[in-house]
Enzyme design. Structure first.
Site, PDB file in Angstrom:
ATOM      1  N   ASP A   1      -5.261   2.477  10.756  1.00 43.48           N
ATOM      2  CA  ASP A   1      -6.709   2.283  10.871  1.00 43.48           C
ATOM      3  C   ASP A   1      -6.997   1.740  12.277  1.00 43.48           C
ATOM      4  OD1 ASP A   1      -9.345   2.090   9.555  1.00 43.48           O
ATOM      5  OD2 ASP A   1      -9.027  -0.063   9.569  1.00 43.48           O
TER       6      ASP A   1
ATOM      7  N   GLY B   1       0.782  -1.245   0.000  1.00 45.70           N
ATOM      8  CA  GLY B   1       0.000   0.000   0.000  1.00 45.70           C
ATOM      9  C   GLY B   1       0.805   1.282   0.000  1.00 45.70           C
TER      10      GLY B   1
ATOM     11  N   GLU C   1       4.299   4.096   5.974  1.00 41.20           N
ATOM     12  CA  GLU C   1       3.104   3.273   5.791  1.00 41.20           C
ATOM     13  C   GLU C   1       1.999   4.101   5.153  1.00 41.20           C
ATOM     14  OE1 GLU C   1       1.591   0.749   5.225  1.00 41.20           O
ATOM     15  OE2 GLU C   1       0.760  -0.295   6.968  1.00 41.20           O
ATOM     16  N   ASP C   2       1.050   3.420   4.510  1.00 41.94           N
ATOM     17  CA  ASP C   2      -0.027   4.154   3.860  1.00 41.94           C
ATOM     18  C   ASP C   2      -1.022   4.739   4.861  1.00 41.94           C
ATOM     19  OD1 ASP C   2      -1.029   1.638   4.544  1.00 41.94           O
ATOM     20  OD2 ASP C   2      -1.730   1.130   2.539  1.00 41.94           O
TER      21      ASP C   2
ATOM     22  N   PHE D   1     -13.942   4.043   3.423  1.00 43.56           N
ATOM     23  CA  PHE D   1     -12.876   3.252   2.821  1.00 43.56           C
ATOM     24  C   PHE D   1     -12.294   4.009   1.634  1.00 43.56           C
ATOM     25  CE2 PHE D   1     -10.585  -0.315   1.076  1.00 43.56           C
ATOM     26  CZ  PHE D   1     -10.125  -0.914   2.244  1.00 43.56           C
TER      27      PHE D   1
ATOM     28  N   LYS E   1      -6.937   7.166  10.405  1.00 44.18           N
ATOM     29  CA  LYS E   1      -8.376   7.095  10.705  1.00 44.18           C
ATOM     30  C   LYS E   1      -8.540   6.853  12.201  1.00 44.18           C
ATOM     31  CE  LYS E   1     -10.046   4.529   6.700  1.00 44.18           C
ATOM     32  NZ  LYS E   1     -10.720   3.248   6.385  1.00 44.18           N
TER      33      LYS E   1
END
Ligand code: IMP
Ligand code: MG
Length: 178
Positions: free
Chosen positions: A102, A43, A98-99, A151, A130
């Site tokens: 979450d 990602g 990192e992308d 998403f 998030k």
């Protein structure tokens, strides 16, 4: 715009600007120090490629791969290293790229694992955060954008391995993942 995308959240231009800002912050913090950047596959690949070029300082590049969601929009809870670093990080300045953070499970597992290898410093840089979805306590040192509980796909991020090559970040239509 792709048919499965509800709306564009961040354009190519907005991403580019924010990536340059993050890079400037990181460059200031690591001025004159040796840096090992660790990209989390797959990602983070677009973000990684863009931010290392903006960093404009001597650095080392490496990658790790962790188990991901599969074709689901929620974490399975179990994190596993699929591809590990093959170099010693003891005494080094390590920056994880990192992308998105979450639930926090992936990065809390990864930082715990890497910290046990005794790096001099260990920092995390995520393009997206998030916070509403957190299951474990985790905060990244550098965050690009705080996003709501929807998403998102594009710029490396996928749903069931699709949409990674979109140039923008889009909100995926709910009917696609629900
Ligand atoms: P966490 O372990 O729940 O924090 O999840 C981290 C991983 O889940 C990220 O590295 C992504 O691969 C994936 N993920 C979480 N939210 C999204 C999203 O909105 N779009 C695409 N991938 C996501
Ligand atoms: Mg990921």
């Amino acid at each position: 715009m792709h048919n499965d995308v509800e709306k564009v959240l961040y354009s190519e231009e907005q991403i580019k600007t924010r990536v340059a800002e993050l890079a400037a912050q990181i460059r200031r913090d690591f001025d004159g120090q040796d840096l090992l950047t660790v990209g989390v596959l797959r990602g983070a690949v677009m973000f990684y490629a863009d931010i290392v070029r903006e960093l404009d300082m001597p650095l080392h590049m490496n990658f790790m791969s962790l188990s991901s969601y599969g074709a689901s929009s929620r974490t399975s809870g179990a994190v596993r290293i699929q591809y590990d670093l093959e170099e010693d990080i003891a005494g080094r300045n390590v920056l994880i790229i990192e992308d998105i953070v979450d639930s926090g499970l992936t990065l809390s597992y990864l930082t715990k694992t890497l910290r046990s290898r005794n790096p001099a410093t260990l920092k995390t840089c995520c393009l997206f955060d998030k916070p509403e979805r957190r299951q474990v306590d985790f905060s990244a040192d550098y965050v690009g954008f705080v996003v709501p509980d929807v998403f998102i796909v594009g710029y490396g991020l996928d749903y069931a391995e699709k949409y990674r090559n979109l140039k923008y970040i889009g909100e995926l239509k709910r009917e696609i993942y629900e």
